[in-house]
Every structure is written in structure tokens, then in C-alpha cells.
Write an enzyme that holds these catalytic residues in place. Structure first.
Site, PDB file in Angstrom:
ATOM      1  N   SER A   1     -23.924  60.307  45.681  1.00  0.00           N
ATOM      2  CA  SER A   1     -24.986  60.926  46.472  1.00  0.00           C
ATOM      3  C   SER A   1     -24.685  62.415  46.573  1.00  0.00           C
ATOM      4  O   SER A   1     -23.515  62.827  46.466  1.00  0.00           O
ATOM      5  CB  SER A   1     -25.022  60.311  47.877  1.00  0.00           C
TER       6      SER A   1
ATOM      7  N   TYR B   1     -21.269  57.226  55.897  1.00  0.00           N
ATOM      8  CA  TYR B   1     -21.842  57.274  54.549  1.00  0.00           C
ATOM      9  C   TYR B   1     -21.276  58.466  53.769  1.00  0.00           C
ATOM     10  O   TYR B   1     -20.854  58.324  52.612  1.00  0.00           O
ATOM     11  CB  TYR B   1     -23.363  57.381  54.647  1.00  0.00           C
TER      12      TYR B   1
END
Length: 255
Positions: free
Chosen positions: A143, A156
């Protein structure tokens, strides 16, 4: 046919980016081992799409957050397909919560799937390559948040930051075995993980203002990057992150 004769295992392939990756590899000749938590209608749809793309494969259900399950699903994939040449670590989750509100269970779920799961399924895959004396490809779906802070998603970000360093370390350690390791780092992609954003016009417009290309990504954008890194065209690429974000990373500001 850039993936002709290759067998690829894609985790979290029941929907979204994982499904797009599986189908794109199939279009280029790969056979697929489709992993998701359950062998259900979503996994079956991915397999159907793979077959419609002119290839074939199988479904191997399993929870990658459980180490023994990861090992078993790799073994089952090898049993069904004969070998594995490419691993795409796509399965992932996120949890939206202020730092002071995150529970241990919340944290464990995100890290166990996104980082520990990727770590140990990669270990099982590399053991298979070593035992069969073959090189291979590992592509992690990371990401932009391996690099970019994202308040209220600290677990995350920690998992993706960990994935970045795992990739860099393994790229060096596994190079003598002929194994390349790279990350694909999507920005904002229009999948179910962003459902809340997609239905909030104010937040969506604020995000689009941060993206120089002025659109969200789509799963095929990510799948095309994975295809390159999984193919022979990327034979000299290892230890790198390929950002697929429309320029978001270098133009982002918190509102």
C-alpha cells in the site's frame, strides 16, 4: 503469453484486487491457485473468470493468519497443480480506529493477516522452490501506506511498513536462489475495502483533489503491475516497490 506454463498462487483472490490479479495472470497463460478464507461463491466466481480468460486452476481455502493453515494451503496447491512458480501475497485487512481505541484483538487481526500471514506463506513457498531447485517470483500487495502516514489506521500502516522491510530483506536473502521479491503499492482503489469512502462525496472529492491523475485506481491497474513483476520481463527487478497511485504519494496532505 507472458505467463505461459506458470502456476501462480494468489491469496485473497475471492474479490477485488486479488480476483483482478488472478484473471490478468490467466489471460497471459498462467494457471491459478485461488486462495480465500472459504471455498464459496466468491472464490468460485474467480475460478469461473479464470476459465473464461482461457486458463484453469483450483481453489484452496485457508486462513493465512494461522501459520499451519498457510503451510497446508501451499502443500494442497502443490498437490493439486504439481508446483507453484509465483506467489502473490494479496490478502489483507484494515481497521479504522483512533490509536487509544485500538484493542489487542484489532491489532492482532490486522498484523496476523497482513504481515505474519504473508511472512509464513512466503516461507512455505520458498521452501518448495528450494526443495525443487527452482527460482520464482514473490509479489506482495502492499500500500502507499508502507510509506505514507494514515491517522486512525496505525496497525494497517505498521503492517505495510513491515511488509516493505520484509520485502527488502528477502530480496537480498533469496536472490542466490533465483527468487525475486517486490511490492506493488496501490493508492486509493475502487474496491469494497473503500466502500465507505465511495459513498461519501465530501471525502471522495477531498481525496481526488490529492490525486494528480484525478481518479481512483481500479483493480486492473494493480493487476497489470503484478503481471510485469511476475513475468520474465522483470527478471532483473528485486527489492523494489512499484507505486500504483496516480501520483497520490507525493501530493498528499491531511485535511
Amino acid at each position: 503469453m507472458r505467463m505461459q506454463g506458470k502456476i501462480a498462487l494468489v491469496t485473497g483472490a475471492g474479490q477485488g484486487i486479488g480476483r483482478a490479479v488472478a484473471v490478468r495472470l490467466a489471460q497471459e497463460g498462467a494457471k491459478l491457485i485461488i486462495n480465500d478464507l472459504h471455498d464459496d461463491s466468491r472464490s468460485e466466481q474467480t475460478l469461473s473468470d479464470v476459465r473464461a480468460a482461457g486458463s484453469d486452476g483450483c481453489i484452496v481455502a485457508g486462513d493465512i493468519s494461522v501459520t499451519e493453515s498457510s503451510r497446508q494451503l501451499v502443500a494442497e496447491g502443490i498437490q493439486k497443480m504439481g508446483r507453484i512458480d509465483v506467489l502473490v501475497n494479496n490478502a489483507g485487512v484494515e481497521h479504522n480506529a483512533g490509536f487509544l481505541d485500538v484493542t489487542e484483538a484489532d491489532y492482532d487481526r490486522v498484523l496476523d493477516i497482513n504481515l505474519k500471514g504473508a511472512f509464513f506463506i512466503t516461507q512455505a513457498f520458498v521452501s518448495h522452490l528450494r526443495d525443487t531447485q527452482r527460482g520464482g517470483r514473490i509479489v506482495n500487495i502492499s500500500s502507499v501506506h508502507e510509506e505514507l502516514p494514515f491517522p486512525h489506521f496505525t496497525s494497517y500502516c505498521a503492517s505495510k511498513g513491515g511488509m516493505k522491510m520484509m520485502m527488502r530483506n528477502l530480496a537480498i536473502e533469496l536472490a542466490p536462489l533465483g527468487i525475486t521479491v517486490n511490492n506493488v503499492a496501490p493508492g486509493a482503489v475502487g474496491t469494497s475495502i473503500n466502500d465507505r469512502l465511495l459513498h461519501n462525496a465530501t471525502e471522495l472529492n477531498a481525496l481526488l483533489a490529492n490525486i494528480p491523475l484525478k481518479r481512483l485506481g481500479n483493480p486492473l491497474d494493480v493487476a497489470n503491475a503484478v503481471l510485469f513483476l511476475a513475468s520474465d520481463e522483470a527478471d532483473y527487478v528485486t527489492g523494489s516497490t512499484l507505486y500504483v497511485d496516480g501520483g497520490l504519494l507525493w501530493n498528499y496532505s491531511e485535511q
